[in-house]
Design a protein around this motif. Structure first.
Motif, PDB file in Angstrom:
ATOM      1  N   SER A   1      47.089  39.316  29.684  1.00 27.77           N
ATOM      2  CA  SER A   1      48.179  39.827  30.518  1.00 27.77           C
ATOM      3  C   SER A   1      47.881  39.581  31.986  1.00 27.77           C
ATOM      4  O   SER A   1      47.168  40.355  32.614  1.00 27.77           O
ATOM      5  CB  SER A   1      48.398  41.315  30.297  1.00 27.77           C
ATOM      6  N   PRO A   2      48.379  38.489  32.537  1.00 27.96           N
ATOM      7  CA  PRO A   2      48.160  38.203  33.954  1.00 27.96           C
ATOM      8  C   PRO A   2      48.881  39.211  34.831  1.00 27.96           C
ATOM      9  O   PRO A   2      49.834  39.857  34.393  1.00 27.96           O
ATOM     10  CB  PRO A   2      48.748  36.798  34.133  1.00 27.96           C
ATOM     11  N   PRO A   3      48.451  39.368  36.064  1.00 24.16           N
ATOM     12  CA  PRO A   3      49.105  40.321  36.957  1.00 24.16           C
ATOM     13  C   PRO A   3      50.513  39.884  37.309  1.00 24.16           C
ATOM     14  O   PRO A   3      50.869  38.717  37.185  1.00 24.16           O
ATOM     15  CB  PRO A   3      48.206  40.314  38.196  1.00 24.16           C
ATOM     16  N   ARG A   4      51.320  40.828  37.751  1.00 24.05           N
ATOM     17  CA  ARG A   4      52.686  40.513  38.138  1.00 24.05           C
ATOM     18  C   ARG A   4      52.705  39.576  39.333  1.00 24.05           C
ATOM     19  O   ARG A   4      51.791  39.543  40.148  1.00 24.05           O
ATOM     20  CB  ARG A   4      53.440  41.796  38.472  1.00 24.05           C
ATOM     21  N   LYS A   5      53.806  38.836  39.429  1.00 19.98           N
ATOM     22  CA  LYS A   5      53.909  37.802  40.459  1.00 19.98           C
ATOM     23  C   LYS A   5      53.740  38.386  41.855  1.00 19.98           C
ATOM     24  O   LYS A   5      53.104  37.795  42.726  1.00 19.98           O
ATOM     25  CB  LYS A   5      55.264  37.111  40.329  1.00 19.98           C
ATOM     26  N   GLN A   6      54.294  39.576  42.085  1.00 19.00           N
ATOM     27  CA  GLN A   6      54.283  40.113  43.430  1.00 19.00           C
ATOM     28  C   GLN A   6      52.951  40.758  43.801  1.00 19.00           C
ATOM     29  O   GLN A   6      52.752  41.166  44.929  1.00 19.00           O
ATOM     30  CB  GLN A   6      55.401  41.150  43.602  1.00 19.00           C
ATOM     31  N   GLN A   7      52.042  40.882  42.840  1.00 16.28           N
ATOM     32  CA  GLN A   7      50.770  41.512  43.108  1.00 16.28           C
ATOM     33  C   GLN A   7      49.703  40.454  43.366  1.00 16.28           C
ATOM     34  O   GLN A   7      49.576  39.490  42.626  1.00 16.28           O
ATOM     35  CB  GLN A   7      50.343  42.391  41.932  1.00 16.28           C
ATOM     36  N   ALA A   8      48.921  40.649  44.411  1.00 18.87           N
ATOM     37  CA  ALA A   8      47.796  39.759  44.678  1.00 18.87           C
ATOM     38  C   ALA A   8      46.696  40.055  43.665  1.00 18.87           C
ATOM     39  O   ALA A   8      46.405  41.223  43.394  1.00 18.87           O
ATOM     40  CB  ALA A   8      47.284  39.972  46.095  1.00 18.87           C
ATOM     41  N   PRO A   9      46.091  39.033  43.066  1.00 17.85           N
ATOM     42  CA  PRO A   9      45.046  39.276  42.073  1.00 17.85           C
ATOM     43  C   PRO A   9      43.906  40.088  42.664  1.00 17.85           C
ATOM     44  O   PRO A   9      43.472  39.854  43.796  1.00 17.85           O
ATOM     45  CB  PRO A   9      44.581  37.868  41.693  1.00 17.85           C
ATOM     46  N   SER A  10      43.447  41.040  41.912  1.00 19.94           N
ATOM     47  CA  SER A  10      42.299  41.844  42.319  1.00 19.94           C
ATOM     48  C   SER A  10      41.647  42.368  41.060  1.00 19.94           C
ATOM     49  O   SER A  10      42.254  42.427  40.000  1.00 19.94           O
ATOM     50  CB  SER A  10      42.721  42.997  43.225  1.00 19.94           C
ATOM     51  N   GLY A  11      40.425  42.750  41.169  1.00 20.30           N
ATOM     52  CA  GLY A  11      39.669  43.219  40.016  1.00 20.30           C
ATOM     53  C   GLY A  11      38.211  42.870  40.198  1.00 20.30           C
ATOM     54  O   GLY A  11      37.865  41.940  40.941  1.00 20.30           O
ATOM     55  N   SER A  12      37.359  43.589  39.522  1.00 25.68           N
ATOM     56  CA  SER A  12      35.924  43.402  39.715  1.00 25.68           C
ATOM     57  C   SER A  12      35.473  41.993  39.335  1.00 25.68           C
ATOM     58  O   SER A  12      34.771  41.323  40.097  1.00 25.68           O
ATOM     59  CB  SER A  12      35.159  44.441  38.886  1.00 25.68           C
ATOM     60  N   ILE A  13      35.878  41.519  38.165  1.00 25.02           N
ATOM     61  CA  ILE A  13      35.450  40.191  37.721  1.00 25.02           C
ATOM     62  C   ILE A  13      36.118  39.104  38.546  1.00 25.02           C
ATOM     63  O   ILE A  13      35.484  38.098  38.899  1.00 25.02           O
ATOM     64  CB  ILE A  13      35.748  40.025  36.214  1.00 25.02           C
ATOM     65  N   TYR A  14      37.388  39.289  38.864  1.00 21.77           N
ATOM     66  CA  TYR A  14      38.088  38.291  39.683  1.00 21.77           C
ATOM     67  C   TYR A  14      37.400  38.129  41.032  1.00 21.77           C
ATOM     68  O   TYR A  14      37.147  36.995  41.478  1.00 21.77           O
ATOM     69  CB  TYR A  14      39.542  38.712  39.869  1.00 21.77           C
ATOM     70  N   ARG A  15      37.093  39.238  41.692  1.00 24.63           N
ATOM     71  CA  ARG A  15      36.437  39.161  42.999  1.00 24.63           C
ATOM     72  C   ARG A  15      35.032  38.583  42.885  1.00 24.63           C
ATOM     73  O   ARG A  15      34.581  37.838  43.775  1.00 24.63           O
ATOM     74  CB  ARG A  15      36.380  40.560  43.635  1.00 24.63           C
ATOM     75  N   TYR A  16      34.346  38.892  41.803  1.00 19.55           N
ATOM     76  CA  TYR A  16      32.998  38.346  41.619  1.00 19.55           C
ATOM     77  C   TYR A  16      33.051  36.827  41.478  1.00 19.55           C
ATOM     78  O   TYR A  16      32.259  36.105  42.116  1.00 19.55           O
ATOM     79  CB  TYR A  16      32.359  38.975  40.388  1.00 19.55           C
ATOM     80  N   LEU A  17      33.956  36.326  40.625  1.00 20.50           N
ATOM     81  CA  LEU A  17      34.069  34.878  40.450  1.00 20.50           C
ATOM     82  C   LEU A  17      34.521  34.194  41.737  1.00 20.50           C
ATOM     83  O   LEU A  17      34.075  33.085  42.049  1.00 20.50           O
ATOM     84  CB  LEU A  17      35.040  34.564  39.316  1.00 20.50           C
ATOM     85  N   GLU A  18      35.386  34.852  42.470  1.00 16.20           N
ATOM     86  CA  GLU A  18      35.862  34.282  43.728  1.00 16.20           C
ATOM     87  C   GLU A  18      34.706  34.063  44.706  1.00 16.20           C
ATOM     88  O   GLU A  18      34.632  33.025  45.371  1.00 16.20           O
ATOM     89  CB  GLU A  18      36.904  35.214  44.340  1.00 16.20           C
ATOM     90  N   GLN A  19      33.787  35.015  44.767  1.00 13.79           N
ATOM     91  CA  GLN A  19      32.647  34.884  45.670  1.00 13.79           C
ATOM     92  C   GLN A  19      31.552  33.998  45.062  1.00 13.79           C
ATOM     93  O   GLN A  19      30.968  33.172  45.772  1.00 13.79           O
ATOM     94  CB  GLN A  19      32.080  36.273  45.975  1.00 13.79           C
ATOM     95  N   TYR A  20      31.323  34.130  43.760  1.00 11.37           N
ATOM     96  CA  TYR A  20      30.254  33.374  43.117  1.00 11.37           C
ATOM     97  C   TYR A  20      30.575  31.878  43.099  1.00 11.37           C
ATOM     98  O   TYR A  20      29.671  31.047  43.304  1.00 11.37           O
ATOM     99  CB  TYR A  20      30.075  33.905  41.692  1.00 11.37           C
ATOM    100  N   GLN A  21      31.834  31.506  42.865  1.00  9.69           N
ATOM    101  CA  GLN A  21      32.223  30.110  42.799  1.00  9.69           C
ATOM    102  C   GLN A  21      32.748  29.576  44.126  1.00  9.69           C
ATOM    103  O   GLN A  21      33.032  28.379  44.243  1.00  9.69           O
ATOM    104  CB  GLN A  21      33.290  29.932  41.713  1.00  9.69           C
ATOM    105  N   GLN A  22      32.903  30.462  45.110  1.00 10.08           N
ATOM    106  CA  GLN A  22      33.330  30.090  46.469  1.00 10.08           C
ATOM    107  C   GLN A  22      34.650  29.312  46.450  1.00 10.08           C
ATOM    108  O   GLN A  22      34.736  28.171  46.873  1.00 10.08           O
ATOM    109  CB  GLN A  22      32.232  29.260  47.154  1.00 10.08           C
ATOM    110  N   TRP A  23      35.682  29.979  45.939  1.00 12.80           N
ATOM    111  CA  TRP A  23      37.007  29.345  45.905  1.00 12.80           C
ATOM    112  C   TRP A  23      37.502  29.097  47.326  1.00 12.80           C
ATOM    113  O   TRP A  23      37.372  29.906  48.215  1.00 12.80           O
ATOM    114  CB  TRP A  23      37.986  30.235  45.172  1.00 12.80           C
TER     115      TRP A  23
END
Length: 405
Positions: free
Chosen positions: A383-405
């Motif tokens: 279940s992906p987040p709604r279109k109007q919501q910016a993605p957030s979450g513990s794992i999402y933020r971790y991957l964002e920093q770990y993989q340096q998007w």
């Protein structure tokens, strides 16, 4: 009847009372006390059980045997187009592979699946790497435009897959081409490794779908998926997927990912699957395409279908999705042909098991083990987040920093 002399000063009419009446009055309060303490004891035991033990219910509903009596399993003949000669390997010469990714012990217990996944690591880079194509699709019927979660999928792909041996193709309907070109998120996502391609009726050429008088490929994404893999080979993934590390160790087999760990014991292992890998011109994919055009005569569910799915037309066009995968998988076995492998659940669906060994959704704030996350290959979320919501979450933020998007 036994009579008991009453000590009461009432009239002579009440001087004598039946013995059982006196006993009932004297012991009524005692009986109530016994019941009260019995209820308290049961509640205490139940409370202690819930405090000490964790209760997980994996209930399944089955139709009674007398409603759907079992019948002998029918072996369907394989397609002559896909398996014209079974005296030799009907697909390709045997593939050389390094890893067997199916452990010999149950993978739903503790962190067995994660630990086994961590053993599969990329080999040293080859001087002449083979290009692997990753395929997915997007439709404006599902979302008017790309979302931030979709952008994260493309970014995680670029951050984890080898630059010199991987590419991503986003397959779209001709009606969506203009929308995609002007989408600001697509402009951020596209690069030398990520591009789009419009699918047409030409995908049916050279496949069992070509023999159909009325092709439905333009309106059926399931057929698009199978036809693309038949012509191009590679990995097909749902767009709601985050890549965690290099998928190269999994390319030595044809496989479909297991949807959840419970299906290791019963059920369809391909329910909720989000990824699959097949080679170009694969006989298995050819048989899946052929099976999608054939109605499946499953007589043992005739009564159940009449009750729960009156007027259903799915049999008239053949099965689709997980039902098709399971049907063809078992039919290949019955015909003496080795089917594809099943990728263990945690490799790509780490949130689909018990609460004790599952990872939380990438888009919720929750505690998780970074070690277990780095052991898996991809994270398919349902279940992906709604279109109007910016993605957030513990794992999402971790991957964002770990993989340096």
């Amino acid at each position: 009847m036994v009579w008991f002399l009453s000590s009461s000063n009432n009239s002579n009419n009440n001087k004598y009372m039946p013995f059982h009446s006196v006993w009932s009055r004297r012991n009524k309060r005692g009986l109530i006390n016994i019941i009260r303490w019995l209820v308290i004891t049961i509640l205490f035991i139940l409370f202690s059980f819930l405090v000490i033990c964790r209760l997980e219910l994996n209930a399944r509903l089955y139709i009674r045997q007398w409603i759907t009596p079992s019948r002998p399993v029918q072996k369907e003949p394989l397609s002559s187009t896909c398996f014209g000669n079974l005296t030799h390997d009907t697909s390709k010469p045997p593939k050389t592979y390094t890893y067997n990714f199916v452990p010999g012990i149950p993978v739903w217990e503790e962190y067995t699946c994660y630990d086994y996944a961590s053993l599969l690591q990329p080999l040293p880079l080859s001087s002449s790497p083979v290009m692997t194509t990753f395929h997915t699709t997007w439709s404006s019927q599902n979302s008017e435009q790309l979302t931030s979660a979709h952008l994260a999928t493309f970014q995680s792909f670029c951050a984890t897959q080898p630059l010199n041996s991987s590419q991503l193709i986003l397959w779209i309907h001709p009606d969506d081409e203009d929308k995609l070109k002007t989408d600001p998120l697509w402009k951020k996502a596209r690069n030398d490794k990520v591009r789009y391609q419009v699918y047409t009726e030409n995908l049916t050429v050279g496949t069992p779908l070509e023999q159909q008088t009325t092709s439905t490929i333009m309106s059926d994404l399931e057929l698009v998926k199978l036809a693309v893999l038949y012509h191009h080979g590679g990995i097909w993934f749902d767009l709601n997927t985050l890549f965690v590390r290099d998928m190269t160790p999994l390319l030595g087999h044809e496989w479909i990912a297991q949807g959840n760990c419970q299906s290791s014991m019963s059920g369809n292992p391909f329910d909720n699957t989000g990824l699959m890998h097949f080679y170009s011109k694969s006989s298995s994919i050819c048989e899946l395409l052929s099976g999608s055009t054939k109605p499946f005569n499953n007589n043992k569910n005739k009564i159940a279908n009449a009750i729960f799915s009156p007027g259903s037309t799915i049999k008239a066009r053949g099965t689709r999705g997980p039902e098709l995968y399971q049907r063809i998988y078992h039919n290949l076995l019955r015909n003496g042909v080795k089917p594809w492998s099943t990728l263990p659940w945690c490799f790509t669906n780490p949130s689909q098991c018990k609460s004790s060994n599952s990872l939380p959704s990438p888009f919720v704030q929750a505690n998780f083990s970074p070690l277990r996350l780095r052991q898996i290959f991809a994270f398919h979320f349902s279940s992906p987040p709604r279109k109007q919501q910016a993605p957030s979450g513990s794992i999402y933020r971790y991957l964002e920093q770990y993989q340096q998007w």
